[in-house]
Write a protein that holds these residues in place. Structure first.
Motif, mmCIF file in Angstrom:
data_model
loop_
_atom_site.group_PDB
_atom_site.id
_atom_site.type_symbol
_atom_site.label_atom_id
_atom_site.label_comp_id
_atom_site.label_asym_id
_atom_site.label_seq_id
_atom_site.Cartn_x
_atom_site.Cartn_y
_atom_site.Cartn_z
ATOM 1 N N ASP A 103 1.387 -1.268 0.178
ATOM 2 C CA ASP A 103 0.158 -0.331 -0.149
ATOM 3 C C ASP A 103 0.846 1.376 -0.597
ATOM 4 O O ASP A 103 0.083 2.433 0.263
ATOM 5 N N ALA A 104 2.046 1.165 -0.229
ATOM 6 C CA ALA A 104 2.937 2.265 -0.824
ATOM 7 C C ALA A 104 2.719 3.327 -2.352
ATOM 8 O O ALA A 104 2.683 2.096 -3.042
ATOM 9 N N ASP A 105 2.609 4.563 -2.086
ATOM 10 C CA ASP A 105 2.841 4.989 -2.729
ATOM 11 C C ASP A 105 3.538 5.379 -3.755
ATOM 12 O O ASP A 105 5.091 6.526 -4.128
ATOM 13 N N PHE A 106 4.650 3.882 -4.038
ATOM 14 C CA PHE A 106 5.956 3.757 -5.276
ATOM 15 C C PHE A 106 6.033 2.465 -6.070
ATOM 16 O O PHE A 106 5.183 1.816 -5.651
ATOM 17 N N VAL A 107 7.084 2.850 -7.157
ATOM 18 C CA VAL A 107 7.402 1.644 -7.834
ATOM 19 C C VAL A 107 8.494 1.230 -8.220
ATOM 20 O O VAL A 107 9.939 2.308 -8.227
ATOM 21 N N CYS A 108 9.405 0.192 -7.081
ATOM 22 C CA CYS A 108 11.102 -0.093 -8.059
ATOM 23 C C CYS A 108 10.507 -0.894 -9.275
ATOM 24 O O CYS A 108 10.588 -1.371 -9.264
ATOM 25 N N LEU A 109 12.065 -0.334 -9.959
ATOM 26 C CA LEU A 109 12.174 -0.654 -11.355
ATOM 27 C C LEU A 109 13.506 -1.331 -10.462
ATOM 28 O O LEU A 109 14.632 -0.149 -10.510
ATOM 29 N N GLU A 110 13.950 -2.599 -10.993
ATOM 30 C CA GLU A 110 15.056 -2.746 -10.052
ATOM 31 C C GLU A 110 15.809 -3.880 -11.456
ATOM 32 O O GLU A 110 15.533 -5.187 -11.881
ATOM 33 N N PRO A 111 17.006 -3.252 -11.711
ATOM 34 C CA PRO A 111 17.334 -4.370 -13.102
ATOM 35 C C PRO A 111 18.406 -4.917 -12.466
ATOM 36 O O PRO A 111 19.391 -4.304 -11.246
ATOM 37 N N TRP A 112 18.717 -6.576 -12.503
ATOM 38 C CA TRP A 112 19.520 -7.366 -11.535
ATOM 39 C C TRP A 112 20.711 -8.114 -12.038
ATOM 40 O O TRP A 112 20.415 -8.436 -13.485
ATOM 41 N N CYS A 113 21.916 -7.967 -11.823
ATOM 42 C CA CYS A 113 22.879 -9.391 -12.588
ATOM 43 C C CYS A 113 23.541 -9.975 -11.179
ATOM 44 O O CYS A 113 23.937 -9.761 -10.225
ATOM 45 N N GLY A 114 22.109 -10.780 -11.265
ATOM 46 C CA GLY A 114 21.703 -11.503 -9.742
ATOM 47 C C GLY A 114 19.989 -12.074 -9.506
ATOM 48 O O GLY A 114 19.474 -11.625 -10.179
ATOM 49 N N ILE A 115 20.135 -13.038 -9.327
ATOM 50 C CA ILE A 115 18.746 -13.066 -8.514
ATOM 51 C C ILE A 115 19.251 -13.935 -6.656
ATOM 52 O O ILE A 115 19.459 -14.304 -6.357
ATOM 53 N N ALA A 116 17.889 -13.774 -5.777
ATOM 54 C CA ALA A 116 17.445 -14.834 -4.550
ATOM 55 C C ALA A 116 18.009 -16.291 -5.094
ATOM 56 O O ALA A 116 17.353 -16.726 -6.241
ATOM 57 N N ASP A 117 18.165 -16.612 -4.045
ATOM 58 C CA ASP A 117 18.899 -18.393 -4.107
ATOM 59 C C ASP A 117 16.592 -18.857 -4.242
ATOM 60 O O ASP A 117 15.897 -18.193 -4.429
ATOM 61 N N ALA A 118 17.166 -20.031 -5.455
ATOM 62 C CA ALA A 118 15.763 -20.923 -5.488
ATOM 63 C C ALA A 118 15.591 -21.916 -3.928
ATOM 64 O O ALA A 118 16.014 -22.035 -3.431
ATOM 65 N N VAL A 119 14.363 -21.745 -3.811
ATOM 66 C CA VAL A 119 13.781 -22.656 -2.544
ATOM 67 C C VAL A 119 14.814 -24.088 -2.995
ATOM 68 O O VAL A 119 14.716 -24.845 -1.609
ATOM 69 N N SER A 120 15.343 -24.565 -3.577
ATOM 70 C CA SER A 120 15.772 -25.783 -4.526
ATOM 71 C C SER A 120 16.661 -25.623 -3.553
ATOM 72 O O SER A 120 17.921 -26.571 -3.935
ATOM 73 N N HIS A 121 17.781 -24.794 -4.045
ATOM 74 C CA HIS A 121 19.234 -24.126 -4.224
ATOM 75 C C HIS A 121 19.655 -24.922 -3.354
ATOM 76 O O HIS A 121 19.186 -25.349 -1.877
ATOM 77 N N ASN A 122 20.967 -26.053 -3.056
ATOM 78 C CA ASN A 122 21.894 -26.814 -2.327
ATOM 79 C C ASN A 122 22.672 -25.820 -1.525
ATOM 80 O O ASN A 122 23.718 -26.564 -0.991
ATOM 81 N N GLN A 123 22.737 -24.141 -1.731
ATOM 82 C CA GLN A 123 23.395 -23.291 -0.870
ATOM 83 C C GLN A 123 25.370 -23.415 -1.072
ATOM 84 O O GLN A 123 26.104 -22.680 -0.799
ATOM 85 N N GLN A 124 25.560 -23.635 -2.146
ATOM 86 C CA GLN A 124 26.864 -23.721 -3.086
ATOM 87 C C GLN A 124 26.980 -22.324 -3.565
ATOM 88 O O GLN A 124 26.551 -22.497 -4.678
ATOM 89 N N LEU A 125 28.305 -21.112 -3.290
ATOM 90 C CA LEU A 125 28.035 -20.203 -3.858
ATOM 91 C C LEU A 125 27.856 -20.472 -5.866
ATOM 92 O O LEU A 125 28.113 -19.451 -6.440
#
Length: 289
Positions: free
Chosen positions: A243-265
């Motif tokens: 409910d906040a009055d903004f929008v983030c536009l986010e260019p990424w080189c990278g992404i959060a871990d997947a649910v199934s990730h094995n945590q190896q960098l």
């Protein structure tokens, strides 16, 4: 510490903490194109995401047999950067590894953010330098929050995003800050996504295959808005706090871990690999009108 640059079109302010962009104000219009950081919703403006984007599974990763803890979006946004005013219209921020960062991220680096005004546009360039002797693994991304409505005139639903190359948007869902396999597709009319708060009730919209490299934030009431241009970012996020009055536009080189990730960098999706002593660079740009 707040520092600034300006020209005949725009006046821009930054915080040396996190090298964070805090405001972009039209000299003639007095419009502030950035979110105002209301802590009731979200107290940041444009954090720099480094050396990871998003969250790690259990906030931990393994590298070369050692386990490390790193909080969501990394540490750069919370650290003080050195700064150099190159000209009235250009400023550089620098951050280097320390004994403390090496305890949670075992790479020697220099991170440089260069902000430069060109007419009514602000360009942000990320440079990552590998100062070590081994290949460096990192992610980096932008998180600028733009006001909608501008100058608090009108309402959120007056605003929309227009994409230059997408007729539909397929985004990944987020499950406890991690990337889920589940996706949803939004069909666009005239490449346009109307803004409504409900879009973000399930967290950010995360795109792995966005075709566009140019997004416009426009509204139905007047001609004020912005053009957001980005190149070389394989992932993209669009987000607003509830409910906040903004929008983030986010260019990424990278992404959060997947649910199934094995945590190896070394097996983490979206990690950039930078060989020793080399420099990596990407830019995005916002043009305000």
């Amino acid at each position: 510490m707040i520092v600034s640059i300006s020209n005949e079109h725009l006046a821009v302010e930054f915080s040396t903490k996190g090298a964070e962009l805090k405001s972009i104000v039209g000299v003639d219009s007095a419009i502030n194109y950035m979110w105002r950081g209301d802590t009731q919703f979200w107290g940041k403006f444009s954090p720099v995401l480094f050396p990871i984007v998003g969250a790690l599974k259990e906030n931990t990763y393994e590298y070369q047999g050692q386990r490390y803890t790193l909080s969501r979006h990394g540490f750069a946004r919370d650290l003080e950067f050195e700064h150099e005013l190159v000209a009235a219209t250009e400023i550089n921020f620098k951050l280097k590894h320390t004994e403390e960062t090496l305890k949670i991220y075992p790479f020697e680096f220099e991170l440089i953010l260069r902000y430069r005004l060109r007419g009514a546009s602000l360009q942000c360039t990320y440079q990552v330098v590998n100062l070590g002797s081994q290949t460096m693994l990192f992610s980096i991304g932008g998180h600028p929050a733009f006001a909608a409505p501008l100058n608090q005139q009108g309402v959120y639903t007056d605003y929309y995003l227009q994409f230059n190359n997408d007729d539909k948007l397929t985004f990944h869902h987020i499950d406890d800050n991690l990337i889920a396999d589940q996706t949803t597709t939004i069909e666009l009319k005239d490449k346009t996504l109307p803004l409504k708060h409900e879009l973000f009730y399930g967290d950010a919209l995360v795109f792995k295959n966005l075709k566009s490299n140019h997004i416009r934030l426009l509204n139905t009431k007047n001609y004020n808005g912005l053009n957001f241009h980005f190149e070389g970012f394989p992932y993209f996020g669009i987000w607003a706090a509830i409910d906040a009055d903004f929008v983030c536009l986010e260019p990424w080189c990278g992404i959060a871990d997947a649910v199934s990730h094995n945590q190896q960098l070394e097996e983490k999706e979206g990690m950039e690999k930078l060989v020793a002593k080399e420099t990596w660079e990407r830019s995005w740009e916002v043009c305000c009108f």
